[in-house]
Design a protein around this motif. Structure first.
Motif, short mmCIF file in Angstrom:
data_model
loop_
_atom_site.label_atom_id
_atom_site.label_comp_id
_atom_site.label_asym_id
_atom_site.label_seq_id
_atom_site.Cartn_x
_atom_site.Cartn_y
_atom_site.Cartn_z
N HIS A 165 -87.24 13.80 -86.83
CA HIS A 165 -88.47 13.76 -87.62
C HIS A 165 -88.74 15.18 -88.14
O HIS A 165 -88.95 16.10 -87.35
N GLU A 197 -91.18 17.66 -89.84
CA GLU A 197 -92.61 17.81 -90.09
C GLU A 197 -92.99 19.27 -89.90
O GLU A 197 -92.23 20.05 -89.32
N GLN A 198 -94.18 19.63 -90.37
CA GLN A 198 -94.67 20.98 -90.15
C GLN A 198 -95.11 21.15 -88.70
O GLN A 198 -95.34 20.19 -87.97
N SER A 220 -98.16 19.21 -87.08
CA SER A 220 -97.89 17.78 -86.88
C SER A 220 -96.92 17.56 -85.73
O SER A 220 -97.07 16.62 -84.94
#
Length: 324
Positions: free
Chosen positions: A142, A144-145, A148
């Motif tokens: 995954h 994401e930043q 998150s």
């Protein structure tokens, strides 16, 4: 009504509790809004499914479904409780995965979160390592930043993170992997293009292009500028990713800082770029795994970190020991 499902509720503290079979039946109906399709999806007969949902309504004391001759609808209570039912079933699934992991390390799912400024440059090494050494591990990635990812880790949506540290988050354990230098990427005609031994103080006067808000690499670049004595925030143009940032540099809009692992991927596609290298000690970032403190699979994650340190040695990084 099926007698087996009517009696399936378990008593706890004097109150009957829903069974997993009841929750699974209700979640299936909530997803498909059709008894036949829901029964087929979970391998249950339609009468048994209907009985399980009715028994759940009796245990909870609410009406979950509105049944008509043509279709099935969720009641307002059903809408709310369907979310809870799915969450309970997800947690039970996670429990079974953890138990499977204890029985057989490096099997089952491992949900890995990676930041965008690491993913394109390290994932090939990670994926090759898992494929070769842990073939029974179901690695799910995954991107994401950081914010998150941390939320996903603390809520249990993710198992392990690969990102820049330090994080300074209680309840999160960091497993350091490597340090890497930042380099300066410039247009061809820039006075610092291709130079070595660039002093950090040069950053005070440069038109530095940055990533958007939310990227940890943006914050790291701003910290480097502050350490170099720059007081203003050099924000005139920003980008959502490093590839765009590099193209803006090639177009003459300014310069940017890249982690060394990103250099080959991001600059070889454009002949209008040069790379400058800072004098020692160059600005750096540290990349690590992060896991929940006391994670049931913590020993596996530590072993994976050690294996990855070895696999990273061909890259332009300084591999760290486990106690770094």
């Amino acid at each position: 009504m099926s007698k087996g499902y009517a009696m399936a509720g378990v008593k706890a503290h004097g109150r009957r509790q829903p069974s997993l079979a009841q929750l699974r039946a209700f979640a299936a109906v909530a997803e498909h809004l059709h008894f036949r399709d829901a029964a087929a999806a979970i391998g249950m007969s339609q009468p048994a499914l209907s009985g399980a949902v009715s028994a759940l309504e009796e245990v909870l004391g609410v009406t979950l479904l509105e049944r008509t001759t043509r279709k099935v609808l969720l009641s307002p209570a059903g809408e709310r409780l369907a979310v809870r039912a799915r969450a309970v079933l997800n947690e039970v699934g996670a429990l079974m995965e953890e138990a499977e992991a204890v029985r057989a390390p490096f099997t089952g799912a491992l949900r890995l979160g990676v930041i965008p400024t690491v993913a394109p440059y390290l994932l090939p090494t990670v994926l090759n390592l898992v494929h070769d050494r842990y073939p029974h591990l179901d690695l799910q990635v995954h991107e994401e930043q950081t914010g998150s990812l941390l939320d996903g880790l603390t809520t249990g949506r993710l198992d392990l993170l690969l990102l820049a540290v330090p994080l300074g988050v209680p309840g999160v354990t960091e497993l350091p992997l490597f340090d890497e230098d930042f380099v300066l990427v410039t247009p061809l005609d820039h006075w610092l293009g291709g130079r070595e031994g660039i002093p950090r103080e040069a950053l005070r006067e440069l038109n530095l292009l940055l990533l958007d808000e939310g990227h940890c690499l943006r914050d790291q670049a701003l910290d480097i500028c502050r350490e170099a004595g720059r007081e203003d925030a050099p924000v005139t143009t920003t980008a959502a990713g490093l590839s765009t940032l590099v193209q803006l540099v090639a177009g003459g809009l300014g310069v940017t800082l890249l982690p060394h692992t990103a250099l080959k991927v991001e600059t070889t596609r454009n002949s209008q770029l040069l790379t400058g290298y800072f004098a020692d000690p160059a600005p750096t970032r540290r990349v690590a795994f992060a896991m929940r403190a006391g994670a049931a699979r913590g020993a596996e994650y530590e072993e994976l970190a050690q294996a990855l340190r070895g696999a990273l040695r061909p890259l332009p990084v300084r591999v760290l020991g486990a106690d770094a």
